[in-house]
Design a protein around this motif. Structure first.
Motif, PDB file in Angstrom:
ATOM      1  N   ARG A 307       2.421  -3.417   0.399  1.00 26.88           N
ATOM      2  CA  ARG A 307       2.594  -3.870  -0.998  1.00 26.88           C
ATOM      3  C   ARG A 307       1.273  -3.873  -1.761  1.00 26.88           C
ATOM      4  O   ARG A 307       1.274  -3.886  -2.991  1.00 26.88           O
ATOM      5  CB  ARG A 307       3.230  -5.262  -1.008  1.00 26.88           C
ATOM      6  CG  ARG A 307       4.666  -5.253  -0.494  1.00 26.88           C
ATOM      7  CD  ARG A 307       5.325  -6.633  -0.567  1.00 26.88           C
ATOM      8  NE  ARG A 307       6.731  -6.548  -0.175  1.00 26.88           N
ATOM      9  CZ  ARG A 307       7.158  -6.568   1.085  1.00 26.88           C
ATOM     10  NH1 ARG A 307       6.279  -6.692   2.067  1.00 26.88           N
ATOM     11  NH2 ARG A 307       8.444  -6.468   1.364  1.00 26.88           N
ATOM     12  N   TYR A 308       0.167  -3.874  -1.043  1.00 28.70           N
ATOM     13  CA  TYR A 308      -1.146  -3.816  -1.697  1.00 28.70           C
ATOM     14  C   TYR A 308      -1.568  -2.372  -1.986  1.00 28.70           C
ATOM     15  O   TYR A 308      -2.580  -2.144  -2.638  1.00 28.70           O
ATOM     16  CB  TYR A 308      -2.203  -4.482  -0.812  1.00 28.70           C
ATOM     17  CG  TYR A 308      -1.959  -5.952  -0.591  1.00 28.70           C
ATOM     18  CD1 TYR A 308      -2.359  -6.895  -1.543  1.00 28.70           C
ATOM     19  CD2 TYR A 308      -1.313  -6.399   0.554  1.00 28.70           C
ATOM     20  CE1 TYR A 308      -2.116  -8.241  -1.346  1.00 28.70           C
ATOM     21  CE2 TYR A 308      -1.073  -7.747   0.765  1.00 28.70           C
ATOM     22  CZ  TYR A 308      -1.474  -8.668  -0.194  1.00 28.70           C
ATOM     23  OH  TYR A 308      -1.237 -10.003   0.005  1.00 28.70           O
ATOM     24  N   VAL A 309      -0.781  -1.410  -1.502  1.00 29.86           N
ATOM     25  CA  VAL A 309      -1.148   0.004  -1.624  1.00 29.86           C
ATOM     26  C   VAL A 309      -0.235   0.746  -2.588  1.00 29.86           C
ATOM     27  O   VAL A 309      -0.701   1.513  -3.435  1.00 29.86           O
ATOM     28  CB  VAL A 309      -1.108   0.690  -0.238  1.00 29.86           C
ATOM     29  CG1 VAL A 309      -1.485   2.165  -0.360  1.00 29.86           C
ATOM     30  CG2 VAL A 309      -2.030  -0.023   0.739  1.00 29.86           C
ATOM     31  N   TYR A 310       1.074   0.513  -2.451  1.00 27.77           N
ATOM     32  CA  TYR A 310       2.044   1.299  -3.202  1.00 27.77           C
ATOM     33  C   TYR A 310       2.691   0.474  -4.322  1.00 27.77           C
ATOM     34  O   TYR A 310       3.326  -0.543  -4.045  1.00 27.77           O
ATOM     35  CB  TYR A 310       3.145   1.806  -2.269  1.00 27.77           C
ATOM     36  CG  TYR A 310       2.662   2.800  -1.247  1.00 27.77           C
ATOM     37  CD1 TYR A 310       2.366   4.116  -1.603  1.00 27.77           C
ATOM     38  CD2 TYR A 310       2.500   2.428   0.087  1.00 27.77           C
ATOM     39  CE1 TYR A 310       1.929   5.033  -0.666  1.00 27.77           C
ATOM     40  CE2 TYR A 310       2.064   3.343   1.040  1.00 27.77           C
ATOM     41  CZ  TYR A 310       1.774   4.639   0.651  1.00 27.77           C
ATOM     42  OH  TYR A 310       1.346   5.535   1.585  1.00 27.77           O
ATOM     43  N   PRO A 311       2.576   0.911  -5.566  1.00 25.80           N
ATOM     44  CA  PRO A 311       3.216   0.207  -6.701  1.00 25.80           C
ATOM     45  C   PRO A 311       4.679   0.624  -6.832  1.00 25.80           C
ATOM     46  O   PRO A 311       5.075   1.295  -7.780  1.00 25.80           O
ATOM     47  CB  PRO A 311       2.379   0.656  -7.898  1.00 25.80           C
ATOM     48  CG  PRO A 311       1.939   2.050  -7.525  1.00 25.80           C
ATOM     49  CD  PRO A 311       1.745   2.043  -6.027  1.00 25.80           C
ATOM     50  N   LEU A 312       5.493   0.243  -5.841  1.00 19.74           N
ATOM     51  CA  LEU A 312       6.876   0.695  -5.784  1.00 19.74           C
ATOM     52  C   LEU A 312       7.837  -0.486  -5.736  1.00 19.74           C
ATOM     53  O   LEU A 312       7.460  -1.597  -5.346  1.00 19.74           O
ATOM     54  CB  LEU A 312       7.099   1.559  -4.539  1.00 19.74           C
ATOM     55  CG  LEU A 312       6.318   2.869  -4.447  1.00 19.74           C
ATOM     56  CD1 LEU A 312       6.520   3.511  -3.082  1.00 19.74           C
ATOM     57  CD2 LEU A 312       6.736   3.830  -5.560  1.00 19.74           C
ATOM     58  N   SER A 313       9.075  -0.227  -6.108  1.00 22.45           N
ATOM     59  CA  SER A 313      10.115  -1.234  -5.959  1.00 22.45           C
ATOM     60  C   SER A 313      10.385  -1.463  -4.477  1.00 22.45           C
ATOM     61  O   SER A 313      10.012  -0.649  -3.625  1.00 22.45           O
ATOM     62  CB  SER A 313      11.403  -0.763  -6.644  1.00 22.45           C
ATOM     63  OG  SER A 313      11.945   0.347  -5.938  1.00 22.45           O
ATOM     64  N   GLU A 314      11.082  -2.552  -4.169  1.00 19.55           N
ATOM     65  CA  GLU A 314      11.366  -2.857  -2.767  1.00 19.55           C
ATOM     66  C   GLU A 314      12.211  -1.751  -2.120  1.00 19.55           C
ATOM     67  O   GLU A 314      11.978  -1.375  -0.970  1.00 19.55           O
ATOM     68  CB  GLU A 314      12.094  -4.203  -2.665  1.00 19.55           C
ATOM     69  CG  GLU A 314      12.215  -4.749  -1.252  1.00 19.55           C
ATOM     70  CD  GLU A 314      10.885  -5.154  -0.644  1.00 19.55           C
ATOM     71  OE1 GLU A 314      10.834  -5.350   0.584  1.00 19.55           O
ATOM     72  OE2 GLU A 314       9.888  -5.279  -1.393  1.00 19.55           O
ATOM     73  N   GLY A 315      13.164  -1.214  -2.885  1.00 18.40           N
ATOM     74  CA  GLY A 315      13.996  -0.141  -2.339  1.00 18.40           C
ATOM     75  C   GLY A 315      13.196   1.108  -2.030  1.00 18.40           C
ATOM     76  O   GLY A 315      13.371   1.725  -0.971  1.00 18.40           O
ATOM     77  N   ASP A 316      12.312   1.506  -2.951  1.00 14.44           N
ATOM     78  CA  ASP A 316      11.487   2.686  -2.709  1.00 14.44           C
ATOM     79  C   ASP A 316      10.485   2.436  -1.591  1.00 14.44           C
ATOM     80  O   ASP A 316      10.180   3.342  -0.796  1.00 14.44           O
ATOM     81  CB  ASP A 316      10.735   3.078  -3.988  1.00 14.44           C
ATOM     82  CG  ASP A 316      11.647   3.748  -5.001  1.00 14.44           C
ATOM     83  OD1 ASP A 316      12.693   4.287  -4.585  1.00 14.44           O
ATOM     84  OD2 ASP A 316      11.318   3.731  -6.204  1.00 14.44           O
ATOM     85  N   LEU A 317       9.978   1.202  -1.519  1.00 14.60           N
ATOM     86  CA  LEU A 317       9.021   0.879  -0.469  1.00 14.60           C
ATOM     87  C   LEU A 317       9.659   1.028   0.918  1.00 14.60           C
ATOM     88  O   LEU A 317       9.025   1.508   1.860  1.00 14.60           O
ATOM     89  CB  LEU A 317       8.501  -0.546  -0.669  1.00 14.60           C
ATOM     90  CG  LEU A 317       7.149  -0.892  -0.031  1.00 14.60           C
ATOM     91  CD1 LEU A 317       6.051   0.014  -0.575  1.00 14.60           C
ATOM     92  CD2 LEU A 317       6.802  -2.353  -0.299  1.00 14.60           C
TER      93      LEU A 317
END
Length: 483
Positions: A307-317
């Protein structure tokens, strides 16, 4: 993961999902001449390009629904070219500190995983199908690459050693006038003669997937081996001077802390063998724990660090990451709580026991447990901290028991054999009890496992002997400040 990267980060033009060996050259040529405008129909299987963002991504019947390129015939793959690396190495200030090895590949996938995938392993993604180079080709490539770069260190990057290499490759390597120093990953249920054959061929370092000294934990993993097999393998590797990379993994769904108390109790018996380390289980994409998480009672979320690396939604993460954590696991983050002894006392005992084992291993004089046989009497030398005596003399029935236990004999089979020679059960009971009390035998999985090595045994390679190479930290170049 590749599809999500491509879909959510528009500045990434092309993604290759899977094995790119056969398609990369032509793909790069096409990109150089056509840029970002290659129609999706013209892209190789497993490649996503800008056109897919508009036309949509292809799918397959695979578990992750994403097409992945795969090489079917390993025989035709070209040898790697490491010349740029060695050119840079010659120019490096650290050239005299770096002792490289040659990473070579002889197979892909996992023949064990094809039959029964380990529950925690996601290494091969959707390409677990085992493919290998012929044994004679593997030997030829080792010889050619060694001659090309003047190195005898070879690190096989395969997930597992091909079964037929024992009969078709190792004898050829053994016959070479100058031996290589080789690393291979192997299955843990090797027999004594197989370890001897590995050592004779120059395989002086292995990673066998031991991963526990409790059969119940190993069953949770789907390892297809037992604690008795694992202890026997550590013994044979110590006998023939083969170094082992191994760990006691913990944190499996369904495990009992009491099992770890039992592991801890046996650790002091093994201080003459090479220790491993304790390592927390991590949940990997593509593993059974991931794609069948509900079956194991898991509620997996992307590991927190992503979560500190990728600015993505939970689903995309969830589609992006490789490592996951169980939402209901109190041990998330990889460590038990040091002060919470009452919650996992067994695990704490294993951690302390492994630390003590490591300390004893790195003492100036390593613990010894070895034996010689005169034909009538076994003489056993024992310098372990838990030794009952420093020298044991074992004769008669007790000698027969210890010799049989050397191969990890099933206890019921040994009793049947001895009873057939008119030995009374009371005598057998007393003999086994004495060998156990002297801490020369351990009971595991219904077997009697003898612990002493045979004298003499081969020296163990040091850490700097790793076939993949190492960096010598003992000194720094003149003029370079120390950190």
């Amino acid at each position: 993961m590749g599809r999500t990267t491509h879909a959510r980060f528009p500045w990434v033009n092309y993604i290759v999902s899977g094995e790119a060996d056969a398609l990369m050259g032509a793909l790069c040529w096409d990109i150089l001449h056509r840029g970002k405008d290659i129609p999706s129909a013209d892209l190789p299987f497993g490649v996503f390009g800008p056109a897919h963002r508009e036309a949509g991504y292809p799918s397959t019947s695979r578990r992750d629904l994403v097409p992945r390129a795969a090489i079917k015939n390993m025989r035709d793959l070209p040898l790697p070219d490491f010349s740029d690396y060695f050119t840079e190495l010659e120019r490096s200030l650290y050239a005299d500190r770096i002792h490289p090895g040659l990473p070579l590949e002889f197979s892909r996938g996992c023949w064990w995983g094809e039959r029964s995938p380990c529950t925690f392993c996601g290494l091969n993604g959707g390409s677990i199908t085992y493919r290998q180079k012929p044994a004679e080709q593997a030997v030829e490539e080792m010889i050619e690459m060694s001659a090309r770069y003047g190195l005898s260190r070879i690190e096989a990057v395969d997930n597992i050693l091909a079964i037929d290499y024992f009969e078709k490759a190792l004898p050829s390597l053994t016959a070479l006038p100058k031996k290589f120093a080789i690393f291979f990953e192997v299955k843990a249920n090797l027999k004594r003669h197989e370890v001897e054959k590995l050592a004779g061929a120059g395989v002086r370092w292995i990673q066998p997937g031991i991963e526990s000294l409790d059969t119940r934990v190993l069953k949770l993993m789907g390892k297809g081996t037992t604690a008795a097999h694992n202890v026997q393998l550590l013994k044979w590797c110590r006998q023939y001077g083969v170094r082992v990379s191994w760990s006691v993994l913990w944190g499996f769904p369904g495990e009992s802390d009491a099992w770890y108390s039992e592991i801890a109790a046996c650790l002091p018996l093994l201080h003459h063998l090479q220790p491993g380390r304790t390592v927390r289980l991590r949940y990997q994409r593509y593993s059974p724990y991931h794609y069948a998480s509900g079956k194991y009672g898991l509620k997996l979320l992307p590991a927190a660090s992503y979560r500190y690396v990728y600015p993505l939604s939970e689903g995309d993460l969830k589609d992006q990451v490789y490592y996951f954590e169980d939402n209901e696991d109190n041990d998330v983050g990889g460590h038990y709580i040091a002060g919470d002894v009452n919650r996992r006392p067994g695990l704490q005992a294993v951690a302390r026991g492994v630390d003590a084992w490591l300390r004893s291993w790195y003492e100036p004089k390593r613990p010894i447990l070895s034996m010689r046989d005169s034909g009538e009497e076994l003489t056993v030398e024992d310098t372990r901290a838990i030794a009952v005596e420093c020298k044991h003399r074992v004769k008669g029935l007790k000698r027969e028991i210890l010799l049989a236990a050397d191969e990890g004999v099933p206890e019921t089979l040994l009793r049947k054999r001895l009873a057939a020679t008119n030995v009374r059960q009371a005598e057998i009971d007393a003999g086994i009890a004495e060998m156990t009390a002297r801490k020369l035998i351990i009971r595991l999985d219904g077997r009697l496992v003898g612990l002493p090595l045979w004298h003499p045994y081969q020296p163990m390679p040091g850490m700097t002997a790793f076939p993949g190479g190492y960096f010598d930290r003992r000194a720094m170049p003149v003029g370079i400040p120390r950190a």
